[in-house]
Design a protein around this motif. Structure first.
Motif, short mmCIF file in Angstrom:
data_model
loop_
_atom_site.label_atom_id
_atom_site.label_comp_id
_atom_site.label_asym_id
_atom_site.label_seq_id
_atom_site.Cartn_x
_atom_site.Cartn_y
_atom_site.Cartn_z
N GLU A 121 56.39 102.00 -38.39
CA GLU A 121 55.52 103.18 -38.40
C GLU A 121 54.15 102.86 -37.80
N LEU A 122 53.60 103.79 -37.03
CA LEU A 122 52.25 103.64 -36.49
C LEU A 122 51.25 103.66 -37.63
N LEU A 123 50.45 102.59 -37.77
CA LEU A 123 49.44 102.51 -38.81
C LEU A 123 48.05 102.83 -38.30
N GLY A 124 47.81 102.52 -37.03
CA GLY A 124 46.50 102.78 -36.46
C GLY A 124 46.36 102.15 -35.09
N THR A 125 45.19 102.35 -34.50
CA THR A 125 44.91 101.77 -33.18
C THR A 125 43.57 101.03 -33.23
N LEU A 126 43.47 100.04 -32.37
CA LEU A 126 42.26 99.24 -32.26
C LEU A 126 41.88 99.20 -30.79
N ASN A 127 40.69 99.69 -30.46
CA ASN A 127 40.20 99.66 -29.08
C ASN A 127 39.15 98.56 -28.99
N TRP A 178 38.40 100.47 -34.96
CA TRP A 178 39.62 100.74 -35.69
C TRP A 178 39.73 102.22 -36.03
N THR A 179 40.90 102.80 -35.74
CA THR A 179 41.19 104.18 -36.11
C THR A 179 42.51 104.21 -36.87
N PRO A 180 42.47 104.43 -38.20
CA PRO A 180 43.70 104.48 -38.98
C PRO A 180 44.47 105.78 -38.75
N HIS A 181 45.79 105.71 -38.89
CA HIS A 181 46.65 106.89 -38.73
C HIS A 181 47.43 107.18 -40.01
N VAL A 182 47.17 106.44 -41.07
CA VAL A 182 47.82 106.64 -42.36
C VAL A 182 46.74 106.66 -43.44
N THR A 185 36.77 95.66 -24.18
CA THR A 185 37.16 95.71 -22.77
C THR A 185 37.94 96.98 -22.44
N GLY A 186 38.17 97.82 -23.47
CA GLY A 186 38.91 99.06 -23.25
C GLY A 186 40.40 98.95 -23.51
N VAL A 187 40.86 97.77 -23.95
CA VAL A 187 42.27 97.60 -24.26
C VAL A 187 42.57 98.25 -25.61
N ARG A 188 43.61 99.07 -25.63
CA ARG A 188 44.01 99.74 -26.87
C ARG A 188 45.23 99.04 -27.44
N VAL A 189 45.11 98.58 -28.68
CA VAL A 189 46.20 97.89 -29.36
C VAL A 189 46.77 98.85 -30.40
N VAL A 190 48.08 99.07 -30.34
CA VAL A 190 48.77 99.91 -31.31
C VAL A 190 49.30 99.00 -32.40
N LEU A 191 48.96 99.30 -33.66
CA LEU A 191 49.39 98.46 -34.79
C LEU A 191 50.40 99.20 -35.62
N ARG A 192 51.54 98.54 -35.89
CA ARG A 192 52.66 99.15 -36.60
C ARG A 192 52.99 98.36 -37.86
N ALA A 193 53.66 99.01 -38.80
CA ALA A 193 54.06 98.37 -40.05
C ALA A 193 55.12 97.31 -39.77
N GLU A 194 54.89 96.12 -40.30
CA GLU A 194 55.86 95.03 -40.14
C GLU A 194 56.93 95.09 -41.23
N LEU A 205 48.68 100.65 -49.79
CA LEU A 205 47.84 100.45 -50.97
C LEU A 205 46.35 100.52 -50.64
N HIS A 206 46.00 100.09 -49.43
CA HIS A 206 44.60 100.04 -49.03
C HIS A 206 44.52 100.26 -47.53
N GLN A 207 43.46 100.93 -47.11
CA GLN A 207 43.22 101.15 -45.69
C GLN A 207 41.72 101.04 -45.44
N ARG A 208 41.37 100.32 -44.41
CA ARG A 208 39.96 100.26 -44.01
C ARG A 208 39.64 101.57 -43.29
N LEU A 209 38.47 102.11 -43.59
CA LEU A 209 38.06 103.34 -42.93
C LEU A 209 37.79 103.09 -41.45
N MET A 210 37.75 104.16 -40.68
CA MET A 210 37.47 104.07 -39.25
C MET A 210 36.12 103.40 -39.02
N GLY A 211 36.07 102.57 -38.00
CA GLY A 211 34.81 101.94 -37.64
C GLY A 211 35.02 100.62 -36.92
#
Length: 86
Positions: free
Chosen positions: A39-45, A25-29, A48-57, A63-69
């Protein structure tokens, strides 16, 4: 002192973004910022190398964000306090 402070806004609804799969997980906010819906919130790789882009619904305040890892499927990544529609 403090008499002119604006009272905090109460946001009764929350949007919780969870990891759709295990991966890196790599947060962008960061907490405290306002984000519009889409809005782009972060990406999850995933492994298998698939990159998922996660956006605000929903629009709101981060209020809270998990740190990268590395995260497991279903791990809460971002919690947004949803702002009411005008």
């Amino acid at each position: 002192r403090g008499a002119n402070r604006t009272p905090p806004e109460v946001l009764p609804r929350r949007a919780v973004l969870q990891a759709p799969s295990a991966g890196l997980w790599t947060p962008h906010v960061r907490p405290g910022i306002s984000v519009p819906r889409g809005e782009l919130l972060g990406t999850l790789n995933d492994s298998t190398g698939v990159r998922v882009v996660l956006r605000a619904e929903a629009s709101g305040i981060v209020l809270h964000q998990r740190l990268m890892g590395t995260v497991a499927t279903g791990t809460p990544l971002i919690i947004i306090g949803v702002t009411p529609a005008p």
